[in-house]
Scaffold this motif. Structure first.
Motif, PDB file in Angstrom:
ATOM      1  N   LEU A  80       0.825  -1.205   0.000  1.00 44.20           N
ATOM      2  CA  LEU A  80       0.000   0.000   0.000  1.00 44.20           C
ATOM      3  C   LEU A  80       0.868   1.268   0.000  1.00 44.20           C
ATOM      4  O   LEU A  80       0.466   2.300  -0.555  1.00 44.20           O
ATOM      5  CB  LEU A  80      -0.926   0.002   1.219  1.00 44.20           C
ATOM      6  N   ILE A  81       2.058   1.186   0.581  1.00 41.34           N
ATOM      7  CA  ILE A  81       2.996   2.317   0.552  1.00 41.34           C
ATOM      8  C   ILE A  81       3.322   2.698  -0.887  1.00 41.34           C
ATOM      9  O   ILE A  81       3.338   3.877  -1.254  1.00 41.34           O
ATOM     10  CB  ILE A  81       4.289   1.952   1.312  1.00 41.34           C
ATOM     11  N   PHE A  82       3.540   1.674  -1.729  1.00 41.70           N
ATOM     12  CA  PHE A  82       3.897   1.913  -3.130  1.00 41.70           C
ATOM     13  C   PHE A  82       2.662   2.241  -3.982  1.00 41.70           C
ATOM     14  O   PHE A  82       2.790   2.548  -5.173  1.00 41.70           O
ATOM     15  CB  PHE A  82       4.634   0.698  -3.688  1.00 41.70           C
ATOM     16  N   THR A  83       1.505   2.132  -3.390  1.00 43.76           N
ATOM     17  CA  THR A  83       0.278   2.602  -4.040  1.00 43.76           C
ATOM     18  C   THR A  83       0.105   4.087  -3.808  1.00 43.76           C
ATOM     19  O   THR A  83      -0.106   4.871  -4.754  1.00 43.76           O
ATOM     20  CB  THR A  83      -0.956   1.863  -3.475  1.00 43.76           C
ATOM     21  N   ILE A  84       0.224   4.504  -2.561  1.00 42.55           N
ATOM     22  CA  ILE A  84      -0.115   5.877  -2.169  1.00 42.55           C
ATOM     23  C   ILE A  84       0.910   6.883  -2.677  1.00 42.55           C
ATOM     24  O   ILE A  84       0.540   7.929  -3.262  1.00 42.55           O
ATOM     25  CB  ILE A  84      -0.245   5.970  -0.632  1.00 42.55           C
ATOM     26  N   ILE A  85       2.203   6.606  -2.497  1.00 36.99           N
ATOM     27  CA  ILE A  85       3.225   7.609  -2.828  1.00 36.99           C
ATOM     28  C   ILE A  85       3.263   7.938  -4.321  1.00 36.99           C
ATOM     29  O   ILE A  85       3.183   9.112  -4.706  1.00 36.99           O
ATOM     30  CB  ILE A  85       4.608   7.158  -2.306  1.00 36.99           C
ATOM     31  N   PRO A  86       3.375   6.945  -5.244  1.00 38.50           N
ATOM     32  CA  PRO A  86       3.370   7.301  -6.672  1.00 38.50           C
ATOM     33  C   PRO A  86       2.058   7.947  -7.125  1.00 38.50           C
ATOM     34  O   PRO A  86       2.077   8.904  -7.907  1.00 38.50           O
ATOM     35  CB  PRO A  86       3.588   5.965  -7.380  1.00 38.50           C
ATOM     36  N   ALA A  87       0.918   7.424  -6.646  1.00 38.92           N
ATOM     37  CA  ALA A  87      -0.373   7.979  -7.071  1.00 38.92           C
ATOM     38  C   ALA A  87      -0.514   9.429  -6.613  1.00 38.92           C
ATOM     39  O   ALA A  87      -0.983  10.297  -7.376  1.00 38.92           O
ATOM     40  CB  ALA A  87      -1.519   7.133  -6.511  1.00 38.92           C
ATOM     41  N   ALA A  88      -0.094   9.715  -5.381  1.00 37.33           N
ATOM     42  CA  ALA A  88      -0.162  11.093  -4.885  1.00 37.33           C
ATOM     43  C   ALA A  88       0.759  12.009  -5.685  1.00 37.33           C
ATOM     44  O   ALA A  88       0.380  13.148  -6.026  1.00 37.33           O
ATOM     45  CB  ALA A  88       0.220  11.129  -3.403  1.00 37.33           C
ATOM     46  N   ALA A  89       1.967  11.525  -6.016  1.00 43.87           N
ATOM     47  CA  ALA A  89       2.892  12.310  -6.832  1.00 43.87           C
ATOM     48  C   ALA A  89       2.308  12.565  -8.222  1.00 43.87           C
ATOM     49  O   ALA A  89       2.447  13.667  -8.782  1.00 43.87           O
ATOM     50  CB  ALA A  89       4.230  11.580  -6.948  1.00 43.87           C
ATOM     51  N   GLY A  90       1.621  11.557  -8.779  1.00 43.06           N
ATOM     52  CA  GLY A  90       1.007  11.721 -10.097  1.00 43.06           C
ATOM     53  C   GLY A  90      -0.090  12.768 -10.104  1.00 43.06           C
ATOM     54  O   GLY A  90      -0.165  13.598 -11.011  1.00 43.06           O
ATOM     55  N   VAL A  91      -0.944  12.732  -9.079  1.00 41.56           N
ATOM     56  CA  VAL A  91      -2.019  13.728  -8.977  1.00 41.56           C
ATOM     57  C   VAL A  91      -1.429  15.128  -8.829  1.00 41.56           C
ATOM     58  O   VAL A  91      -1.883  16.089  -9.464  1.00 41.56           O
ATOM     59  CB  VAL A  91      -2.945  13.395  -7.794  1.00 41.56           C
ATOM     60  N   LEU A  92      -0.378  15.265  -8.008  1.00 43.80           N
ATOM     61  CA  LEU A  92       0.269  16.572  -7.809  1.00 43.80           C
ATOM     62  C   LEU A  92       0.843  17.107  -9.115  1.00 43.80           C
ATOM     63  O   LEU A  92       0.666  18.296  -9.441  1.00 43.80           O
ATOM     64  CB  LEU A  92       1.388  16.430  -6.770  1.00 43.80           C
ATOM     65  N   LEU A  93       1.500  16.243  -9.881  1.00 44.58           N
ATOM     66  CA  LEU A  93       2.095  16.687 -11.142  1.00 44.58           C
ATOM     67  C   LEU A  93       1.018  17.120 -12.132  1.00 44.58           C
ATOM     68  O   LEU A  93       1.192  18.102 -12.867  1.00 44.58           O
ATOM     69  CB  LEU A  93       2.957  15.578 -11.749  1.00 44.58           C
ATOM     70  N   MET A  94      -0.115  16.398 -12.167  1.00 45.65           N
ATOM     71  CA  MET A  94      -1.207  16.808 -13.053  1.00 45.65           C
ATOM     72  C   MET A  94      -1.771  18.168 -12.644  1.00 45.65           C
ATOM     73  O   MET A  94      -2.124  18.986 -13.492  1.00 45.65           O
ATOM     74  CB  MET A  94      -2.299  15.728 -13.067  1.00 45.65           C
ATOM     75  N   LEU A  95      -1.809  18.433 -11.339  1.00 43.71           N
ATOM     76  CA  LEU A  95      -2.265  19.737 -10.863  1.00 43.71           C
ATOM     77  C   LEU A  95      -1.272  20.839 -11.235  1.00 43.71           C
ATOM     78  O   LEU A  95      -1.659  22.002 -11.418  1.00 43.71           O
ATOM     79  CB  LEU A  95      -2.454  19.709  -9.345  1.00 43.71           C
ATOM     80  N   LEU A  96      -0.001  20.481 -11.361  1.00 43.96           N
ATOM     81  CA  LEU A  96       1.037  21.451 -11.745  1.00 43.96           C
ATOM     82  C   LEU A  96       1.111  21.658 -13.253  1.00 43.96           C
ATOM     83  O   LEU A  96       1.934  22.464 -13.722  1.00 43.96           O
ATOM     84  CB  LEU A  96       2.403  20.982 -11.236  1.00 43.96           C
ATOM     85  N   SER A  97       0.286  20.969 -14.015  1.00 43.24           N
ATOM     86  CA  SER A  97       0.372  21.007 -15.479  1.00 43.24           C
ATOM     87  C   SER A  97       0.294  22.422 -16.062  1.00 43.24           C
ATOM     88  O   SER A  97       1.102  22.765 -16.940  1.00 43.24           O
ATOM     89  CB  SER A  97      -0.728  20.125 -16.088  1.00 43.24           C
ATOM     90  N   PRO A  98      -0.634  23.299 -15.618  1.00 43.77           N
ATOM     91  CA  PRO A  98      -0.662  24.666 -16.182  1.00 43.77           C
ATOM     92  C   PRO A  98       0.656  25.415 -15.987  1.00 43.77           C
ATOM     93  O   PRO A  98       1.134  26.104 -16.903  1.00 43.77           O
ATOM     94  CB  PRO A  98      -1.807  25.339 -15.417  1.00 43.77           C
ATOM     95  N   TRP A  99       1.255  25.277 -14.798  1.00 41.65           N
ATOM     96  CA  TRP A  99       2.546  25.933 -14.527  1.00 41.65           C
ATOM     97  C   TRP A  99       3.637  25.334 -15.404  1.00 41.65           C
ATOM     98  O   TRP A  99       4.482  26.060 -15.954  1.00 41.65           O
ATOM     99  CB  TRP A  99       2.883  25.753 -13.050  1.00 41.65           C
TER     100      TRP A  99
END
Length: 513
Positions: free
Chosen positions: A485-504
């Protein structure tokens, strides 16, 4: 002496320079040896001494694995510098190939001293080999055939995965079923053949990849890099830095494939097959193995015809190598068909990544081209989320394993689904990242930016080994499900953050898509 072939005289295969396929096969045998040995490394270390292993704890084995893979990704920076300044790319590939072969020969001998010497030689040889064979691929293309570059790299990448597939399949099978050191020895044989094949066929490259001229002017760092305004160059370099940083979250989880996922396959997955299910697996595995060998044999025939006998010794070594692949594959498959009850080797699951990648790559290419082609940050984010979902499947599959259990019988469906999702994530991130570096970086900083990419991959591999070493501690205190579950949460959270940073990120890239 082989005739040196000038660029204009080159024949083509599948619309690509025939010299690409000399590189294709050379890289294939190097990846065969690397992934074949890597598939065995952790299992060999944790195997009981009575079974030929070292009897290490899982923590010790995965920690060494992390150090090894980190150094494999760090040394290419030095190898690229040596090629640029001293040896040239061709001589670096030859020297690197023979050093790797020497490393695998050392691993074959059953002593601790030769084991560590072998790992060190493979690390050093890979540093010379890995960046420079990719550089030669790029040097095959000029303004006259620039449109073929992407297709050329795609074919080269398929060679990488063909090598990984057969290395994991054959070295893994022989290592687990016959003896660990026979698996290491097989990796050595194919690396020797690959290095010799390149050595005797290198005349096909003409002047490409030769030693750097001593009279070549040094680059003046004070000169402008190109016509791009300085602030745009700065922003794009920041974008490359962000992309490279987020790859750490991907590779630290993805590289569990050689550590904790291999342990899960060996000790917690039901790999025994009987009756109809066993027969179906044997048939599918046979097709998965023999069809690629047939395709590779066809490519060798095309290469031999296009070179018109000029590189008979190089092509002859390829014939020997492929004959060995045919013989070993038929022996392995025949041996399994004779058994009433078949047990899938734990290392076999590692071939799924290469198999899925070859199948899915054309589909993803078509999807980006025709149906959905989001920005780089969104593709990266999707890749990270898909990786997390793969570990979510493993976490769910492991939910019934009691805390502290050393063995279990989880269905192999969960491990197969994890590798499928991980491969889809890789296709969204790895080739996309390399493409964006080549588009965003100024020409004179391209090598340095690829170096930044490799440094982050090295960091990720070290973290992968360190986190994987906690598999026993976490699964005993909490559960195996919690570990994944550790390897589920960390990459998925990083992916969501990067998508939110897409406009920048789009602003930083200044129009590059």
């Amino acid at each position: 002496m082989n005739t040196i072939q000038t660029p204009g005289a080159r024949q083509t295969i599948l619309g690509q320079p025939n010299s690409l396929f000399v590189l294709f096969f050379t890289e294939m045998w190097e990846r065969f040896s690397y992934y074949g040995m890597r598939a065995l490394l952790v299992l060999y270390l944790i195997s009981a001494t009575t079974k030929g292993g070292w009897g290490w704890t899982r923590e010790e084995a995965t920690s060494l694995y992390g150090w090894y893979t980190m150094l494999v990704y760090l040394t290419p920076i030095i190898g690229g510098y040596i090629a640029d300044r001293l040896l040239g790319t061709r001589r670096s590939v030859v020297l690197g190939g023979f050093i790797i072969a020497a490393g695998h020969i050392a691993l074959f001998f059953d002593t601790k001293a030769t084991f560590y010497v072998g790992l060190g030689l493979v690390i050093l040889g890979t540093g010379l080999f890995k960046p420079n064979i990719s550089a030669i691929v790029g040097q095959l293309y000029s303004k006259d055939n620039e449109g073929q570059r992407d297709g050329g790299y795609t074919l080269f990448y398929m060679g990488v995965n063909a090598g990984a597939f057969f290395g994991i399949s054959l070295c893994g099978y022989i290592g687990e079923k016959i003896g660990w050191h026979y698996g290491f020895g097989l990796a050595a044989i194919f690396m020797i053949l690959g290095a010799l094949q390149f050595w005797f066929g290198q005349g096909i490259f003409g002047d490409i990849g030769g030693a750097p001229s001593k009279d070549a002017p040094m680059v003046d760092a004070s000169e402008p890099l190109d016509d791009t305004p300085a602030h745009i160059v700065r922003d794009r370099l920041i974008a490359i830095g962000v992309f490279s940083f987020f790859t750490i979250f991907f590779w630290f989880a993805f590289e569990q494939a050689g550590g904790s996922m291999t342990i899960f396959a060996a000790d917690y997955t039901d790999r025994a097959l009987v009756g109809t299910s066993g027969l179906v697996f044997k048939i599918v595995n046979s097709l998965m193995t023999l069809i690629p060998v047939a395709i590779l044999s066809w490519l060798l025939v095309k290469l031999s015809r296009s070179t018109e006998g000029k590189y008979a010794l190089s092509n002859g070594l390829l014939v020997v190598a492929l004959a060995l692949i045919w013989g070993l594959s038929l022996w392995m498959l025949g041996r399994e068909f004779q058994m009433e009850q078949s047990e899938i080797p734990a290392t076999w699951f590692g071939v799924l990544n290469s198999f899925f990648l070859v199948i899915l790559a054309p589909m993803f290419s078509k999807m980006w081209e025709r149906h959905w082609n989001p920005s780089g940050p969104v593709k990266f984010g999707v890749g990270l989320v898909l990786l997390g979902l793969g570990f979510a499947a493993l976490s769910y599959g492991a939910s019934g394993i009691p805390a502290g259990a050393k063995t279990a019988q989880v269905s192999m469906i969960f491990l197969t689904l994890a590798y499928l999702l991980h491969t889809m994530g890789e296709l969204c991130l790895s080739p996309v990242g390399l493409s964006y570096i080549s588009k965003l970086a100024p020409a004179r900083l391209l090598g340095l930016m690829f170096g930044v990419w490799f440094v982050n991959a090295a960091i990720a591999n070290k973290i992968a080994g360190a986190t994987g070493s906690y598999i026993d501690a976490i699964s005993s205190t909490y559960s195996m499900s919690t570990f994944f579950l550790i390897f589920t949460i960390i990459p998925a959270a990083a992916g969501v953050l990067l998508m939110l940073l897409s406009p920048w990120m789009k602003k930083l890239m200044h129009g590059v898509h």
